[in-house]
Design a protein around this motif. Structure first.
Motif, PDB file in Angstrom:
ATOM      1  N   GLY A 361       0.842  -1.205   0.030  1.00 33.28           N
ATOM      2  CA  GLY A 361      -0.028   0.050  -0.003  1.00 33.28           C
ATOM      3  C   GLY A 361       0.871   1.388  -0.156  1.00 33.28           C
ATOM      4  N   GLY A 362       1.891   1.289   0.862  1.00 38.16           N
ATOM      5  CA  GLY A 362       2.724   2.448   1.059  1.00 38.16           C
ATOM      6  C   GLY A 362       3.778   2.655  -0.277  1.00 38.16           C
ATOM      7  N   TYR A 363       4.198   1.560  -0.791  1.00 38.05           N
ATOM      8  CA  TYR A 363       4.907   1.627  -1.977  1.00 38.05           C
ATOM      9  C   TYR A 363       4.232   1.735  -3.204  1.00 38.05           C
ATOM     10  N   VAL A 364       3.171   1.351  -3.381  1.00 33.25           N
ATOM     11  CA  VAL A 364       2.394   1.701  -4.739  1.00 33.25           C
ATOM     12  C   VAL A 364       1.862   3.246  -4.630  1.00 33.25           C
ATOM     13  N   PHE A 365       1.527   3.665  -3.573  1.00 36.22           N
ATOM     14  CA  PHE A 365       1.031   4.994  -3.341  1.00 36.22           C
ATOM     15  C   PHE A 365       2.300   5.917  -3.636  1.00 36.22           C
ATOM     16  N   ASP A 366       3.358   5.652  -2.921  1.00 34.31           N
ATOM     17  CA  ASP A 366       4.732   6.642  -3.201  1.00 34.31           C
ATOM     18  C   ASP A 366       4.967   6.705  -4.831  1.00 34.31           C
ATOM     19  N   LEU A 367       4.641   5.348  -5.423  1.00 33.86           N
ATOM     20  CA  LEU A 367       5.081   5.176  -6.769  1.00 33.86           C
ATOM     21  C   LEU A 367       4.039   5.951  -7.687  1.00 33.86           C
ATOM     22  N   LYS A 368       2.693   5.571  -7.503  1.00 34.50           N
ATOM     23  CA  LYS A 368       1.608   6.242  -8.491  1.00 34.50           C
ATOM     24  C   LYS A 368       0.790   7.237  -7.851  1.00 34.50           C
ATOM     25  N   GLY A 369       0.626   7.480  -6.531  1.00 32.29           N
ATOM     26  CA  GLY A 369       0.176   8.394  -5.882  1.00 32.29           C
ATOM     27  C   GLY A 369      -1.583   7.886  -5.765  1.00 32.29           C
ATOM     28  N   SER A 370      -1.625   6.800  -5.694  1.00 32.03           N
ATOM     29  CA  SER A 370      -2.979   6.283  -5.622  1.00 32.03           C
ATOM     30  C   SER A 370      -2.864   4.863  -4.916  1.00 32.03           C
ATOM     31  N   TYR A 371      -3.910   4.356  -4.350  1.00 31.51           N
ATOM     32  CA  TYR A 371      -4.285   3.185  -4.131  1.00 31.51           C
ATOM     33  C   TYR A 371      -5.019   2.060  -4.926  1.00 31.51           C
ATOM     34  N   ASP A 372      -5.176   2.721  -6.109  1.00 32.25           N
ATOM     35  CA  ASP A 372      -6.421   1.810  -6.698  1.00 32.25           C
ATOM     36  C   ASP A 372      -5.691   0.418  -7.204  1.00 32.25           C
ATOM     37  N   LEU A 373      -4.547   0.339  -7.649  1.00 37.08           N
ATOM     38  CA  LEU A 373      -3.771  -0.993  -7.804  1.00 37.08           C
ATOM     39  C   LEU A 373      -3.946  -2.037  -6.702  1.00 37.08           C
ATOM     40  N   VAL A 374      -3.875  -1.404  -5.354  1.00 35.55           N
ATOM     41  CA  VAL A 374      -3.885  -2.414  -4.191  1.00 35.55           C
ATOM     42  C   VAL A 374      -5.444  -2.676  -3.986  1.00 35.55           C
ATOM     43  N   TRP A 375      -5.971  -2.035  -4.047  1.00 38.64           N
ATOM     44  CA  TRP A 375      -7.490  -2.324  -3.919  1.00 38.64           C
ATOM     45  C   TRP A 375      -7.838  -3.516  -5.110  1.00 38.64           C
ATOM     46  N   GLY A 376      -7.343  -3.203  -6.378  1.00 40.55           N
ATOM     47  CA  GLY A 376      -7.697  -4.278  -7.216  1.00 40.55           C
ATOM     48  C   GLY A 376      -7.177  -5.739  -6.737  1.00 40.55           C
ATOM     49  N   ILE A 377      -5.844  -5.642  -6.477  1.00 38.23           N
ATOM     50  CA  ILE A 377      -5.165  -7.076  -6.053  1.00 38.23           C
ATOM     51  C   ILE A 377      -6.283  -7.692  -4.774  1.00 38.23           C
ATOM     52  N   ALA A 378      -6.485  -6.786  -3.623  1.00 38.21           N
ATOM     53  CA  ALA A 378      -7.295  -7.098  -2.668  1.00 38.21           C
ATOM     54  C   ALA A 378      -8.775  -7.946  -3.219  1.00 38.21           C
ATOM     55  N   ILE A 379      -9.270  -7.470  -4.312  1.00 40.04           N
ATOM     56  CA  ILE A 379     -10.334  -7.980  -4.849  1.00 40.04           C
ATOM     57  C   ILE A 379     -10.114  -9.525  -5.395  1.00 40.04           C
ATOM     58  N   ALA A 380      -9.133  -9.365  -6.199  1.00 32.20           N
ATOM     59  CA  ALA A 380      -8.827 -10.484  -6.955  1.00 32.20           C
ATOM     60  C   ALA A 380      -8.309 -11.651  -5.753  1.00 32.20           C
ATOM     61  N   LEU A 381      -7.443 -11.318  -4.846  1.00 35.14           N
ATOM     62  CA  LEU A 381      -7.284 -12.265  -3.894  1.00 35.14           C
ATOM     63  C   LEU A 381      -8.444 -12.807  -2.906  1.00 35.14           C
ATOM     64  N   GLY A 382      -9.329 -12.064  -2.783  1.00 34.52           N
ATOM     65  CA  GLY A 382     -10.717 -12.468  -2.048  1.00 34.52           C
ATOM     66  C   GLY A 382     -11.178 -13.665  -2.864  1.00 34.52           C
TER      67      GLY A 382
END
Length: 405
Positions: A361-382
């Motif tokens: 979450g912190g790495y992707v936000f610092d890289l892209k300025g957004s949490y959208d990618l991690v939200w998507g990963i959380a959905i797929a993992l569920g």
């Protein structure tokens, strides 16, 4: 190897472990409130603090099987005592250390050890031993509800402490609370010496090999990885996500995390109740599938305090309701002799997921300025976890020439 004259009754065990879990999980769930003040005070990026919490979760999982082994062999009391003082030390460390690498490593090891010795894995064995088989799932549900009550109780307390006395003093006060309440409760968990009948007894190595070679155990491990990824990512990064999206009032985030804890009281209790009546694997699959649906709807809906509260309430029902079901399957399949250790092994997977969820979450936000990618990963993992839990076999293992199963 234990020290009491007689075993504590179920009521005493649930009361003592309830207080311990309330503090252990309640304090830990509020660490997200320190992300921004500590980062700003020390001039850190969000990744630095996120990595510290990620390491805490990883060390929690790594220490978990060993804490479980000690609890199974020497008693839960000793493990909880160690955990209380480690937890206290970790909170003080987070308050005073400003060098990034020292902060990450020190808090990771101390808080990780503290949680491993005071959270679910360490106390699951004594709960399983104190509860009769027909009430075991219910008892695990009660313990899950206690940890959720801790989240509900401690969220506003921690936010008010940060606002009232500052983030450093808030850590000091929490350290004192942890020790002064956990230590007396640990003495209520003393157990009598283990009396072993004649014949072959399953060793730690045999128990571990049996579990690792069991397909259902590995499926539970996979599901728990997903559980850790989802809940810790949300718990740590939701306050910052809401602020980034324009909901600047910190009370909204506090209320959201408190609602997660409040509704998971009911979710954990209901999971424990239903787990005694319905196949636990189907309940686990439903929980994981439902999480993906709820996260997707939250991201698609217009963001407002009301949508945040609805998301928190529904997610709260699903939050730690996986715990009584997973522990119930482990106890039912493998027995109680190595219950804490096996619960710790499964929970290690949970904490690897937690590590990735909070750090990514912190790495992707610092890289892209957004949490959208991690939200998507959380959905797929569920979706993956829901599918993985469907074929779990809940039938007890049949062992030959083994007395202590």
């Amino acid at each position: 190897m234990f020290t009491a004259q007689r075993a504590p009754d179920l009521k005493t065990v649930l009361l003592a472990t309830g207080v311990i879990l309330t503090l252990a999980m309640g304090v830990r769930h509020g660490f997200g409130f320190w992300l921004q003040p500590i980062s700003q005070a020390n001039g850190w990026s969000r990744e630095t603090y996120s990595l510290a919490l990620a390491l805490q979760n990883l060390m929690w999982g790594a220490f978990g099987p060993f804490a479980g082994m000690v609890a199974d062999r020497f008693g839960t009391m000793r493990v909880v005592l160690l955990g209380a003082f480690a937890y206290m030390g970790g909170l003080i460390w987070m308050a005073v250390v400003t060098q990034p690498s020292l902060f990450i490593i020190g808090s990771g090891v101390l808080i990780g050890l503290g949680l491993a010795c005071t959270a679910f894995g360490a106390v699951s064995g004594i709960i399983g031993r104190a509860a009769p088989p027909e009430r075991r799932s219910w008892a695990f549900g009660i313990s899950g509800a206690a940890s959720s009550f801790g989240q509900f109780l401690m969220m506003p307390v921690e936010q008010q402490l940060i606002s009232g006395v500052g983030w450093q003093n808030a850590f000091f006060l929490l350290a004192a609370i942890v020790v002064f309440l956990m230590v007396p409760m640990s003495f209520r968990l003393r157990e009598p010496a283990v009396q072993k009948a004649g014949g072959h007894h399953q060793s730690i190595r045999e128990a571990m090999g049996e579990a690792v070679g069991n397909r259902s155990f590995l499926l539970l491990v996979a599901g728990y990885f997903v559980c850790g990824f989802q809940v810790v990512f949300i718990g740590v990064h939701l306050p910052a996500y809401l602020k980034d999206k324009g909901i600047a009032d910190p009370k909204v985030a506090v209320m959201a995390l408190a609602l997660i804890g409040l509704f998971n009281i009911f979710g954990s209790y209901m999971a424990g109740q239903l787990g005694g009546k319905l196949p636990k694997r189907y309940l686990l699959s439903f929980i994981y599938f439902a999480r993906s649906v709820v996260i997707g709807l939250f991201l698609l809906a217009p963001l407002s305090p009301l949508s945040v509260y609805l998301f928190a309430a529904v997610m709260g029902v699903l939050w730690l309701s996986t715990v009584p079901l997973t522990n119930g399957i482990i106890a039912g399949v493998f027995g109680l002799s190595h219950m804490s250790m096996l619960a710790g092994v499964v929970f290690f997977s949970h904490q690897i997921g937690s590590f990735l969820g909070v750090w990514l979450g912190g790495y992707v936000f610092d890289l892209k300025g957004s949490y959208d990618l991690v939200w998507g990963i959380a959905i797929a993992l569920g979706i993956f976890a829901g599918t993985a839990n469907l074929p779990v076999d809940e039938r007890p293992l049949v062992r030959e020439n083994l007395k202590a199963a």
